[in-house]
Design an enzyme around this catalytic site. Structure first.
Site, PDB file in Angstrom:
ATOM      1  N   GLU A  30      -6.771  -7.652  -0.707  1.00 26.11           N
ATOM      2  CA  GLU A  30      -7.215  -7.677   0.692  1.00 26.11           C
ATOM      3  C   GLU A  30      -8.706  -7.413   0.722  1.00 26.11           C
ATOM      4  OE1 GLU A  30      -5.186  -5.016   3.356  1.00 26.11           O
ATOM      5  OE2 GLU A  30      -3.237  -5.990   3.096  1.00 26.11           O
TER       6      GLU A  30
ATOM      7  N   GLU B  95       0.842  -1.210   0.000  1.00 28.03           N
ATOM      8  CA  GLU B  95       0.000   0.000   0.000  1.00 28.03           C
ATOM      9  C   GLU B  95       0.869   1.249   0.000  1.00 28.03           C
ATOM     10  OE1 GLU B  95      -2.646  -0.435   3.377  1.00 28.03           O
ATOM     11  OE2 GLU B  95      -4.115  -1.483   2.145  1.00 28.03           O
TER      12      GLU B  95
END
Ligand code: NAG
Ligand code: NAG
Ligand code: NAG
Ligand code: NAG
Ligand code: NAG
Ligand code: NAG
Ligand code: NAG
Length: 649
Positions: free
Chosen positions: A263, A183
């Site tokens: 995710e 991320e």
């Protein structure tokens, strides 16, 4: 080939061509057909996250089997750098940290592996997996081209990537894809050179064939700094999101190729002092169905959360540490139990692929060993000689944990009151520099608690020359955002009235060593009377025998400490983690059977930091068979958990 005799040639051919009769093992992105290809065949993964660092090794197989029987056809895991290199250059890959064994098990069970080796992983893990010793360069810019950071990353990756290379799919192993960073688009630095450097580094160690990818929040703002040429961009989002819109964001940077949610949140994280997160099964299955219907690849984060044993939990900003349990309201509970969510997810997966029939390994039985009486041992201050192996360090102003060569746990800061404080006098941390919580006593009498962001001042009374003890607890390093350079200890001066306190003697404490070596002594030195609700940090010990006449014992259990306040608990020297029932929401700590024995009495050691409930009668801890992770949280400490939510709207 011509020089070899024919018998050898056949064997060599088989070896060269791999096991599946002539098709070499391969895994790739098919841009034309918007899918992955495994050995040339279209492949769509339905994966689940499991962090080996949060599960005792003896349970890896059980958890993986349960994941397999849920219908998953891949798993995803992180490699926490700080778990394997606690001290620069000293690596630990043994026991619960045996990454190669974990990868081998996954392969044996039949799982392709999606590997996320960092270097940064977030994961609600201490400092997002980065080792605290990186902060030895005080102004280091982590996750950037900062030369000292890059040098450390190069060294670590030079260790770990060659280790995993034989486990790549094309080399005969289970690893199909490898994530670079984590991320990154959510991080302020937005340093493309850093990401380019990592790309080259991963390629140089792993070769050109492996699929490398990135993961970012499903918004163009995140993808802007997170995605980069040469790495396949994927997104993450939970059940609250608009699936079409989320994948449109991925399509913006990857117009072709497989859709991937790396995710998909089955639950959510907790913080001490905030209510326990739950995400409804209905929301999860509905959204999962939408994702699978689109033919997308998905990884369920978490499929099993597990436990932040010891000191491994992280924290968010504004400073808010995560509890010991990482249950996550996932389909397999912290203890690996099958849940309603597990079976509901299995039903959804069944609509999209043929799943193994079973039998599913049953939920491991839990045993209530009952109450154990705890005896008071020494206080931390009493036991200082035994706890501080490196001895006292003196300096005018306080030093940080790092300066004292301490990574986790506790440091005792000691000085004297410079003036008579006959009236209550404010002891303060004007710059909010108590990282993270300090237990203060004057001449052995508990005086109060300072806490980062929450309690920056308290009153003390006492004569000039009285001993001021400040035991500082590291409650877990920030794992997300700007604040990851999270120094611990007294990181700025304390003041008494208008004066800066000076003349400190500091003790790094090796409490884990002292506990496992059993050197803590009985309570002997009489202490002055204490206030009603507070005492100096004190050790307690108890033991219990597991009946050997009952088959299948020892079994897993949970420990709870009713009426105790806050501290750390060990069983047979194994650090189970922090307890803090007075703040919640977690009340019970998972105790895996693997740390228990029927051969000799089992020893419980508790370090209670505030006050144990022993003023009226004996104090006890209790072993129960059911977890409690959702106790009501006192309103004074309620936090806005949504602050940390990316996209659960
Ligand atoms: C390595 O890690 C294992 C598992 O946590 C632990 O039992 C062992 O003591 C560690 N070894 C060293 C040398 O620290
Ligand atoms: C989801 O997003 C798509 C694409 O942006 C949009 O067309 C659709 O209306 C959205 N659906 C909902 C329920 O908001
Ligand atoms: C503190 O008070 C005592 C009397 O209670 C006095 O003797 C002493 O000088 C004072 N010390 C300081 C540093 O003011
Ligand atoms: C400290 O004592 C003063 C005077 O007694 C009082 O007004 C103040 O509220 C106290 N501060 C704290 C943090 O207890
Ligand atoms: C503590 O105060 C002294 C004197 O004002 C100052 O020189 C020093 O930098 C301060 N230390 C910290 C960590 O703030
Ligand atoms: C618990 O402590 C006792 C006394 O020190 C010792 O005999 C026993 O072996 C310990 N139990 C374990 C499991 O280490
Ligand atoms: C906590 O969870 C249990 C089990 O899911 C449930 O029965 C109970 O109502 C919950 N308690 C609170 C306070 O939410």
């Amino acid at each position: 080939m011509s020089v070899l005799r024919s018998g050898h040639t056949l064997i060599l051919l088989l070896l060269l061509l791999g096991t599946s009769f002539g098709v070499p093992r391969s895994f790739s992105v098919d841009y034309q057909n918007n899918c992955f290809r495994k050995d040339g065949e279209m492949f769509r993964y339905i994966s689940g996250s499991i962090h080996y660092s949060r599960i005792p090794r003896v349970y890896w197989k059980d958890r993986l089997l349960k994941m397999y029987l849920a219908g998953l056809n891949a798993i995803q895991t992180y490699i926490p750098w700080n778990y394997h290199e606690e001290t620069p250059g000293q690596y630990n890959f043994s026991g619960d940290r045996d990454l190669e064994y974990f990868l081998q098990l996954a392969q044996d069970i039949g799982f392709p592996v999606i590997l996320r080796p960092g270097p940064y992983i977030c994961a609600e893990w201490d400092m997002g997996g980065l080792p605290a010793w990186l902060l030895n360069k005080k102004n280091i810019v982590l996750r950037s081209s900062d030369p000292d950071y890059v040098a450390a990353v190069d060294k670590w990756m030079g260790k770990i990537l060659p280790m995993i290379k034989p486990f790549l799919y094309q080399n005969g192993g289970p690893i199909i894809t490898v994530q670079v960073e984590n991320e990154y688009g959510s991080y302020f630095a937005c340093d493309y050179n850093y990401m380019r450097h990592l790309t080259k580094l991963f390629r140089s160690h792993l070769g050109d064939d492996v699929v490398l990818f990135t993961t970012d929040g499903a918004g163009l703002g995140y993808l802007k700094c997170g995605s980069i040429q040469g790495l396949y961009a994927t997104v993450d989002f939970g059940p609250g999101a608009n699936v079409t819109a989320a994948f449109n964001a991925q399509r913006h940077v990857e117009p072709q190729g497989p859709l991937v949610n790396s995710e998909f949140y089955t639950g959510w994280l907790d913080h001490w002092g905030s209510r326990h997160s739950v995400v409804s099964t209905a929301a999860v299955t509905k959204s999962l169905n939408q994702i699978l219907f689109l033919g997308a690849n998905v990884n369920l984060y978490m499929f099993i959360g597990g436990t932040n044993f010891g000191y491994w939990n992280g924290a968010n900003e504004p400073y808010s540490p995560q509890p010991t349990s990482y249950d996550y309201d996932a389909p397999l509970s912290e203890a690996g139990d099958l849940t309603e969510k597990y079976f509901a997810i299995r039903e959804v997966i069944k609509m999209y692929r043929k799943i193994p029939q079973g039998p599913i390994p049953p939920t491991t039985p839990k045993y209530s060993y009952g109450a154990v009486v705890m005896k008071k041992l020494e206080t931390v201050s009493d036991a200082l000689e035994k706890l501080s192996l490196s001895g006292a360090v003196k300096s005018v102003y306080p030093q940080t944990f790092l300066e004292l060569n301490q990574v986790f746990g506790y440091v005792l800061y000691r000085t004297k009151l410079p003036v008579n404080c006959s009236k209550p006098t404010p002891l303060s941390s004007p710059l909010n520099g108590v990282h993270d919580r300090a237990y203060v006593s004057v001449d052995g009498v508990a005086a109060g608690i300072l806490e980062r962001n929450k309690a920056l001042t308290m009153n003390v009374t006492g004569k000039a020359g009285s001993q001021l003890d400040v035991l500082v607890e590291n409650m877990g390093r920030i794992n997300y955002g700007r604040g990851i350079n999270d120094f611990k200890g007294l990181v700025s001066n304390l003041t008494l009235g208008a004066d800066v306190l000076t003349g400190w003697t500091m003790y790094s404490l090796s409490i884990d060593e002292a506990v496992s070596q059993g050197v803590l002594g009985k309570f002997t030195t009489p202490h002055p009377p204490q206030p009603a609700t507070l005492a100096p940090p004190t050790f307690y010990q108890g033991s219990f025998i597991i009946p050997d006449g009952i088959p299948d014992l020892p079994q897993d259990t949970y420990i709870q400490l009713p009426q105790w306040n806050k501290g750390q608990v060990w069983i047979n020297g194994f650090n189970l983690g922090r307890y803090w029932p007075s703040r919640g929401p977690q009340v019970t700590l998972f105790v895996p059977a693997s740390i228990l024995t029927t051969a000799v009495p089992n020893n419980i050691t508790v370090l209670e930091l505030e006050a144990a409930p022993c003023s009226s009668g004996p104090c006890t801890v209790e072993f129960t068979s059911t977890p409690v992770l959702n106790a009501t949280v006192s309103s004074a400490y309620k936090q806005h958990w949504r602050l940390f939510s990316k996209d659960l709207s």
